[in-house]
Write a protein that holds these residues in place. Structure first.
Motif, PDB file in Angstrom:
ATOM      1  N   ASP A 104       0.830  -1.206   0.000  1.00 39.37           N
ATOM      2  CA  ASP A 104       0.000   0.000   0.000  1.00 39.37           C
ATOM      3  C   ASP A 104       0.864   1.254   0.000  1.00 39.37           C
ATOM      4  N   ARG A 105       2.037   1.183   0.612  1.00 34.87           N
ATOM      5  CA  ARG A 105       2.968   2.307   0.626  1.00 34.87           C
ATOM      6  C   ARG A 105       4.385   1.769   0.675  1.00 34.87           C
ATOM      7  N   GLY A 106       5.324   2.642   0.372  1.00 35.52           N
ATOM      8  CA  GLY A 106       6.716   2.218   0.323  1.00 35.52           C
ATOM      9  C   GLY A 106       7.291   1.930   1.695  1.00 35.52           C
ATOM     10  N   PHE A 107       8.494   1.368   1.703  1.00 38.54           N
ATOM     11  CA  PHE A 107       9.168   1.045   2.960  1.00 38.54           C
ATOM     12  C   PHE A 107      10.670   1.184   2.772  1.00 38.54           C
ATOM     13  N   ILE A 108      11.352   1.320   3.882  1.00 35.02           N
ATOM     14  CA  ILE A 108      12.820   1.269   3.925  1.00 35.02           C
ATOM     15  C   ILE A 108      13.190   0.411   5.121  1.00 35.02           C
TER      16      ILE A 108
END
Length: 1017
Positions: free
Chosen positions: A352-356
């Protein structure tokens, strides 16, 4: 304008760092019918002694003092201007927009950007006013059009600026439509796109540009570039798409499952709504084979095949799988199956959204100057990230290397062995993270010996901390072999910028003869020794041979001392140092700490205030080194508004050490931050003339004199105030909001908020029978039935000139809140007393530091001890006898402060002189008696603060909780005590909060038990 400057020990080529400042000069004629606006871009360079890539050191395309050519674009009643030249800023650099205008009348202004707005802050000068907007470490989100709206009573002015952020292109991505594959990238300056066909994009390999399908620029200046290739031309094993501009290059490989390769694909991440394309490739000696996709996904991708004959001869088949928009149910395992090859699979995960995924824990490294070393940051992220390395607010480029398991790695090697903190910053639009690396350089100790009479002092500099040892030899060969075991003292190690300073002193008074003395320092980097020669004669020899010289010397010494006494009347005897200090713990014991050396840190110019906007007034306090003045500051809080402030300054002709001490205090105050119960820093004047530190002004002076002045008007409860004032003031009260001090008190574990004291009194009254005179009872009954719907305001309290028991609790609570805040900042006060608490409007208490402007020489509260004057009656035993200052020694002082408050300003230990007998009493566990106005609960709290073992004292968060509980129940407790005077049980004195029993703590303080107090577990 802020300079970002990197501290270095070696000289190497620098690079340009852009700090853009836009000056807009607005002038309006009297009739407001015309306006002239000029816009300029001014660049300045900051050299960083660091080797950097050529693409990063390029200078900006705009020259210094470039005219941005603002032109009038409307003839309406509003004056609208637009800068014809675009402002360009490199990514992660800083820009400051400043507007100088002299529009008449009351002026207001607003900055707007991307549907968000920010109120302007105006700083007035002698000729005009300045509007400023800072953009620090700009990223893509800071690009776009900025609008400045300026209005006065008659006219509106609007100025538009286009800001572009220059950086490497965004990582390319792919999409497919009608068997055409498009590579898309965005960036500013506009990127060029190439298709590459080789194992690595850094190799020499064939390239194709494809068909330039689309070019467009969005409102933020970012240009989108699309290059399209037919799918039948994309049959090679390795296919890359690269986008590059002057600031760097980014490449993306087309996801491919090659059935002949043994290397698996890492897990593939895709955000919901993004396009996607993946290939399955197989090569076989004949065309009699097939390939197909197998997936458990509910929503199937679109599949199509392309093939061709290649030299060999052989047939290559490529099966494409794509989607214009990925959905959540596209997640799953995709397997490519062939009749002639082993199957291979790829896992696709929808987000649903980016990550690091980065371990942000700090890392500390100790290296030798002969050791090759690089900082390494390893992370997994989606979508692609931008990153940068920082050292002392200066940015350095970040290169990323992709590993086989889907992780990315960034190395920074150009540190030139300069110690300090290096920060890795990474973001991808959805997430931004920091990771701190600390570099320490191993240094072999350097030893320096100084000798004075029978004392020899040894100082060592090195990293890590050195261990010092003393040896001697009975000859002059300096071959020291015998250990010196007696007369040795060690100082507290002190952390410098790049090493540790250790020191030790040996006393040779009890040694005689001729011998050599050696001091050796050793750490993990090596060891060093320094030696000296001593010739110490015996006492008998001195008596026989030097009686006359000694007598002569004694006479001369007396004369010198007499002259020194006269001279010292006109000369400062003590070095100025702020009582408030920030500490850094370096060990588990109380005595293993150092003070932070703020003299080596840079002063942030955002605190700078124009001297011409400061009008000095009368002196509020004066001391041995400086003074505090009342002053008026124009525009320091709000544009066009003047407020009273307190200005701290040195006396005339200060020496360098005093200036350094005052600047260190300024830097420390900027680090501490704002809190309602400390005297907050508002600004400073440091650039020209004397150094001024500007603080909040507290109108009622210090708490000690405030309490003493209110002794005649003290009332135990507000009921007494009501009766003494014939209730007349209650009918005039307004529905004013309670002070934040009283309204915000709550128990530390989520208990109910404080009940107003009038409501609480009403509840208590209903459960008890209070006998009053008939003349007053009817009026009191009438007011109680109204349930005190009108609450009193603090202005009314101050007009009445009264002080109540609740006010004493409130002062205690506020000081504890302020100390809780200082404790969270690792600050210790070292002189916490009622004379160092200021009182302002609304009976608000604020902690301050009078160090500069206190006459410690003539103040009897400060007793000579050694070479310093100390507030001994307020100091903890470990501070008096061992020189140890911690937050727990401040807790002891806070207990003395409580005694001052609840005695209404009586001097602690009344009638006792600070002498040897006082020190013996203190060491034996002596404690002051209960002050007249304190309850048993408050006295138990004082005793817990005076535990001889500092570990058994409460901490400030627990003191805040307990006092908040006491304050919220003040009226009820007072009336209960009045009603139950003859039947009070000692057990009822114990107040408990959140499971902490203060009676047991008091017993711990009395009995000095082994266990730590439960207050701070």
């Amino acid at each position: 304008m802020h300079e970002l400057r990197s501290i270095r020990t070696s000289s190497q080529p620098g690079h340009w760092l852009q700090v853009a400042i836009i000056f807009i000069t607005l002038s309006a004629v009297t009739n407001q019918n015309s306006s002239a606006i000029s816009c300029f871009l001014i660049q300045s360079n900051t050299e960083t002694e660091e080797v950097q890539p050529a693409e990063y050191t390029m200078s900006n395309s705009l020259n210094t003092n470039t005219n941005l050519e603002c032109h009038l674009s409307s003839w309406s009643s509003q004056y609208i201007y637009k800068a014809a030249v675009t402002v360009e800023v490199n990514v992660f650099h800083s820009v400051e927009l400043k507007v100088m205008q002299n529009i008449s009348g009351i002026v207001s202004c607003i900055w707007s950007h991307r549907q968000s707005s920010k109120q302007c802050s105006l700083i007035y000068t002698s000729e005009n006013s300045i509007v400023s907007l800072e953009l620090l470490k700009v990223t893509d989100k800071d690009a776009g059009e900025y609008e400045l709206s300026i209005k006065n009573e008659d006219t509106s002015y609007t100025v538009y600026f286009a800001v572009r952020v220059r950086s490497k292109p965004r990582k390319p991505y792919f999409k497919e439509y009608e068997r055409r594959v498009t590579c898309i990238s965005r960036g500013y300056p506009p990127p060029s796109v190439q298709w590459l066909f080789c194992i690595s994009p850094n190799d020499r390999c064939g390239n194709r540009t494809g068909i330039i399908l689309y070019k467009d620029m969005d409102s933020y200046g970012v240009q989108r570039v699309e290059h399209t290739m037919r799918a039948r031309k994309l049959l090679e094993e390795h296919i890359w798409c690269c986008a590059g501009n002057d600031f760097g290059r980014e490449c993306t490989q087309l996801y491919t499952l090659d059935l002949r390769s043994v290397i698996p694909l890492p897990e593939i991440f895709v955000k919901v709504g993004e396009p996607f394309i993946m290939r399955c490739r197989a090569r076989y000696k004949t065309f009699h084979f097939n390939i197909k996709w197998s997936s458990e996904s509910e929503n199937k991708l679109w599949w199509f095949e392309e093939s061709e004959y290649v030299t060999g001869p052989a047939m290559v088949r490529v099966l494409f799988a794509s989607a214009h928009r990925m959905e959540k149910n596209n997640s799953g395992n995709y397997t490519c199956v062939s009749s002639t090859h082993p199957s291979k699979s790829a896992i696709i995960t929808l987000l649903d959204r980016g990550f690091i995924d980065l371990n942000t824990s700090s890392e500390e490294h100790e290296i030798d100057t002969n050791e090759e070393f690089c900082f390494v940051a390893v992370f997994k992220a989606y979508p692609a990230v931008t990153c940068v390395w920082y050292y002392h607010s200066t940015s350095f480029p970040c290169d990323l290397l992709n590993t086989e398991n889907g992780y990315s790695m960034s190395k920074y090697c150009n540190h030139n062995y300069v110690p300090g903190e290096y920060i890795f910053y990474v973001e991808n639009g959805d997430v931004h993270l920091n990771k701190t690396f600390t570099l320490n350089i191993l240094q072999k100790p350097k030893v320096h010996i100084t000798s004075k009479a029978d004392l020899i002092t040894c100082v060592s500099y090195g990293y890590p901390i050195s261990t010092l040892t003393w040896k001697k030899s009975d000859d002059v060969s300096f071959n020291c072999t015998d250990d010196i075991m007696e007369g040795i003292t060690y100082g507290i190690p002190e952390r410098k910028i790049d090493n540790w300073k250790s020191n030790s002193t040996v006393d040779l008074t009890n040694m005689t003869g001729t011998f050599s003395v050696c001091c050796c320092a050793m750490n993990s980097a090596g060891s060093s020794c320094e030696n000296t020669f001593k010739n110490v004669k015996s006492i008998q020899q001195v008596q026989n041979n030097f009686i006359f010289p000694i007598a002569t010397g004694c006479c001369a010494l007396c004369i010198v001392l007499l002259i020194a006494l006269v001279f010292n009347k006109y000369k400062k005897q003590y070095r100025y140092e702020s009582q408030l200090q920030m500490i850094q713990y370096i060990g588990p014991s109380d005595n293993e700490y150092i003070y932070i050396d703020f003299s080596v840190l840079e002063y942030d110019l955002k605190w700078e205030f124009p001297t011409e906007n400061l009008e000095l007034g009368k002196v509020l306090g004066s001391g041995a080194f400086g003074k505090v003045l009342n002053a008026t500051a124009y525009g320091i809080s709000k544009p066009g508004v003047s407020i009273q402030v307190a200005v701290k300054m040195l006396k005339e002709k200060p020496d360098v050490s005093e200036k350094d001490a005052l600047m260190s205090e300024l830097k420390m105050m900027t680090q501490i931050g704002h809190h309602e119960n400390i005297v907050n820093l508002l600004g400073a004047c440091t650039l020209s003339g004397p150094i001024y530190l500007i603080f909040e002004y507290c109108c009622h002076g210090d708490l000690l004199n405030y309490l003493r002045s209110k002794r005649e008007t003290f009332h135990r409860t507000w009921t007494d105030v009501v009766m003494d004032n014939n209730f007349s003031f209650y009918h005039n009260f307004h529905q004013d909001q309670k002070s934040s001090v009283r309204a915000g008190i709550s128990a530390s574990n989520g208990s109910n908020t404080t009940i107003s004291r009038t409501q609480e009194f009403e509840q208590t009254r209903q459960g008890q029978e209070v006998t009053l005179s008939s003349g007053h009872s009817e009026i009191l009954q009438h007011d109680m039935e109204m349930k005190y719907e009108n609450t009193r305001s603090y202005d009314d309290e101050e007009d009445l000139n009264v002080l109540t028991f609740e006010d004493l609790l409130c002062f205690s609570y506020q000081v504890a809140k302020g100390m809780e805040f200082l404790e969270s900042k690792l600050c210790i006060h070292r002189d916490l007393a009622a004379r160092n608490i200021l009182v302002t409007h609304g009976k608000m208490a604020k902690i301050c530091d009078f160090g500069l402007a206190r006459d410690v020489i003539n103040d009897t509260n400060y007793v000579v001890k050694g070479n310093a004057r100390l507030p001994v009656k307020w100091m903890a035993p470990e501070s008096i006898f061992e020189g140890i200052y911690t937050i727990k020694s401040d807790v002891w002082s806070y207990g003395i402060l409580l005694w001052e408050i609840f005695s209404l300003g009586v001097n602690p230990y009344p009638g006792m002189q600070v002498d040897a007998n006082f020190y013996k009493l203190l060491q034996s566990g002596f404690k002051m008696d209960q002050p007249f106005y304190a309850t048993d609960e408050i006295y138990f709290l004082m005793q817990s603060c005076w535990a001889f073992d500092s570990r058994k004292r409460p901490c400030f968060p627990q003191l805040v909780s307990f006092l908040g509980y006491q304050l919220s129940n003040t009226e009820a407790l007072v009336y209960q005590n009045m009603d139950n005077t003859h039947c009070k049980d000692d057990s009822s004195r114990t107040s408990s909060l959140n499971g902490v029993n203060f009676e047991s703590i008091s017993e711990d303080a009395e009995g000095d038990q082994e266990e730590d107090s439960p207050m701070c577990q």
